[in-house]
Design an enzyme around this catalytic site. Structure first.
Site, PDB file in Angstrom:
ATOM      1  N   THR A  87      84.018  13.303  11.800  1.00 42.55           N
ATOM      2  CA  THR A  87      84.905  13.499  12.814  1.00 42.55           C
ATOM      3  C   THR A  87      85.383  12.014  13.146  1.00 42.55           C
ATOM      4  O   THR A  87      86.724  11.492  13.256  1.00 42.55           O
ATOM      5  CB  THR A  87      84.700  14.232  14.059  1.00 42.55           C
ATOM      6  OG1 THR A  87      84.270  15.576  13.658  1.00 42.55           O
ATOM      7  CG2 THR A  87      86.089  14.252  14.893  1.00 42.55           C
ATOM      8  N   PHE A 108      81.909  15.859  21.183  1.00 46.52           N
ATOM      9  CA  PHE A 108      82.151  15.350  19.750  1.00 46.52           C
ATOM     10  C   PHE A 108      81.514  15.664  18.842  1.00 46.52           C
ATOM     11  O   PHE A 108      80.237  14.941  18.828  1.00 46.52           O
ATOM     12  CB  PHE A 108      82.973  13.999  19.854  1.00 46.52           C
ATOM     13  CG  PHE A 108      84.254  13.797  20.596  1.00 46.52           C
ATOM     14  CD1 PHE A 108      85.441  13.756  19.877  1.00 46.52           C
ATOM     15  CD2 PHE A 108      84.109  13.668  21.747  1.00 46.52           C
ATOM     16  CE1 PHE A 108      86.494  13.489  20.459  1.00 46.52           C
ATOM     17  CE2 PHE A 108      85.224  13.270  22.551  1.00 46.52           C
ATOM     18  CZ  PHE A 108      86.355  13.284  21.861  1.00 46.52           C
ATOM     19  N   ASP A 109      81.713  15.928  17.438  1.00 45.43           N
ATOM     20  CA  ASP A 109      81.086  15.987  16.564  1.00 45.43           C
ATOM     21  C   ASP A 109      81.196  14.452  15.919  1.00 45.43           C
ATOM     22  O   ASP A 109      82.414  13.819  16.192  1.00 45.43           O
ATOM     23  CB  ASP A 109      81.327  16.526  15.176  1.00 45.43           C
ATOM     24  CG  ASP A 109      80.943  16.272  13.820  1.00 45.43           C
ATOM     25  OD1 ASP A 109      79.735  16.287  13.722  1.00 45.43           O
ATOM     26  OD2 ASP A 109      81.789  15.959  13.185  1.00 45.43           O
ATOM     27  N   VAL A 110      80.278  13.503  15.253  1.00 45.01           N
ATOM     28  CA  VAL A 110      80.426  12.260  15.125  1.00 45.01           C
ATOM     29  C   VAL A 110      80.877  11.889  13.789  1.00 45.01           C
ATOM     30  O   VAL A 110      81.627  11.209  13.333  1.00 45.01           O
ATOM     31  CB  VAL A 110      79.435  11.352  15.801  1.00 45.01           C
ATOM     32  CG1 VAL A 110      79.720   9.794  15.407  1.00 45.01           C
ATOM     33  CG2 VAL A 110      79.328  11.634  17.296  1.00 45.01           C
ATOM     34  N   VAL A 121      85.334  19.030  20.134  1.00 50.26           N
ATOM     35  CA  VAL A 121      86.268  18.374  19.033  1.00 50.26           C
ATOM     36  C   VAL A 121      85.242  18.099  17.694  1.00 50.26           C
ATOM     37  O   VAL A 121      84.319  17.402  17.848  1.00 50.26           O
ATOM     38  CB  VAL A 121      86.775  17.138  19.603  1.00 50.26           C
ATOM     39  CG1 VAL A 121      87.719  16.423  18.822  1.00 50.26           C
ATOM     40  CG2 VAL A 121      87.651  17.439  21.024  1.00 50.26           C
TER      41      VAL A 121
END
Length: 238
Positions: A18, A13-15, A176
């Site tokens: 996102t 994951f990008d944080v 994601v």
């Protein structure tokens, strides 16, 4: 056909952008400074100025770089170019909120996958962001850990090494993210299956995120984390 959800072991994951609503955090902080100093600002214009300043050659690690960014954009917004306000903008990152669906969606996904954070933020900020959404991660990679920022392939290579050490490969990863520039384009080049969370689906432009040279059609496309978690639940339960 995109690889089915059941075939992944990891979701990376990008944080910021996102899972964490950094655009609202930036706008709220700048608006507070504006109110304190008796100034009115255009919040969307502020995001554009932020984007331009954030990607100048002399950038520093994020969010520490918000001090420099503030001093760069303050005159154009009519705000006082004083370091103390830049420091308050930086420090406010500790309290940025997750999107309303982030914590619940991540909790559901964590029941099925190992979740790995891949953030261009520094470790101190990532720890605050992770706590905000319920500490859902199996592992986390920050710019402090990798010595670089996405979309540098070297960032992704550090995650690949981690996954390979567990006896798996990049083929076991679904990446994601909301940023076409930082994540979706480069993940495609590196052979990852990807999922675009289009957080700005009801707004024009790319906001505070740099616009990519070309749009990358993602393998999966949702406008929220909740929609991704729903699709995973429905598909795997079917």
């Amino acid at each position: 056909m995109a690889k089915p959800f059941k075939d992944f072991k990891y979701l990376t994951f990008d944080v910021v952008g996102t899972l964490i609503d950094f655009e609202s955090g930036l706008k709220d902080s700048l608006s507070m400074i504006a109110a304190e100093t008796g100034v009115m600002i255009d919040e969307e214009a502020a995001l554009t100025l932020y984007r331009q300043a954030r990607y100048e050659p002399d950038v520093e690690p994020f969010p520490d770089d918000l001090v420099r960014v503030y001093l760069r954009i303050a005159p154009e917004l009519g705000l006082p170019a004083e370091r103390r306000y830049g420091e308050s903008l930086r420090d406010a990152a500790k309290s940025w909120k997750g999107f309303p669906d982030s914590a619940e969606a991540m909790a559901r996904l964590a029941k099925r996958y190992r979740l790995i954070a891949m953030t261009n933020a520094q470790r101190w900020a990532f720890e605050c962001f992770s706590k905000e959404i319920g500490d859902p991660f199996f592992a986390g990679f920050t710019t402090d850990d990798t010595g670089t920022e996405k979309p540098d392939p070297a960032f992704f290579e550090e995650v690949f090494k981690f996954v390979e050490a567990e006896g798996n490969s990049r083929n076991d990863i679904l990446h994601v993210a909301q940023s076409q520039y930082h994540d979706i384009g480069i993940s495609r080049k590196l052979g990852l299956t990807n999922c675009w969370i289009q957080r700005r689906h009801d707004q024009n432009g790319y906001g505070a995120t740099i616009e990519p040279e070309r749009f990358t059609e993602p393998d999966y496309h949702f406008t929220s984390m909740a929609a991704l978690a729903d699709a995973v639940d429905q598909t795997i339960a079917a």
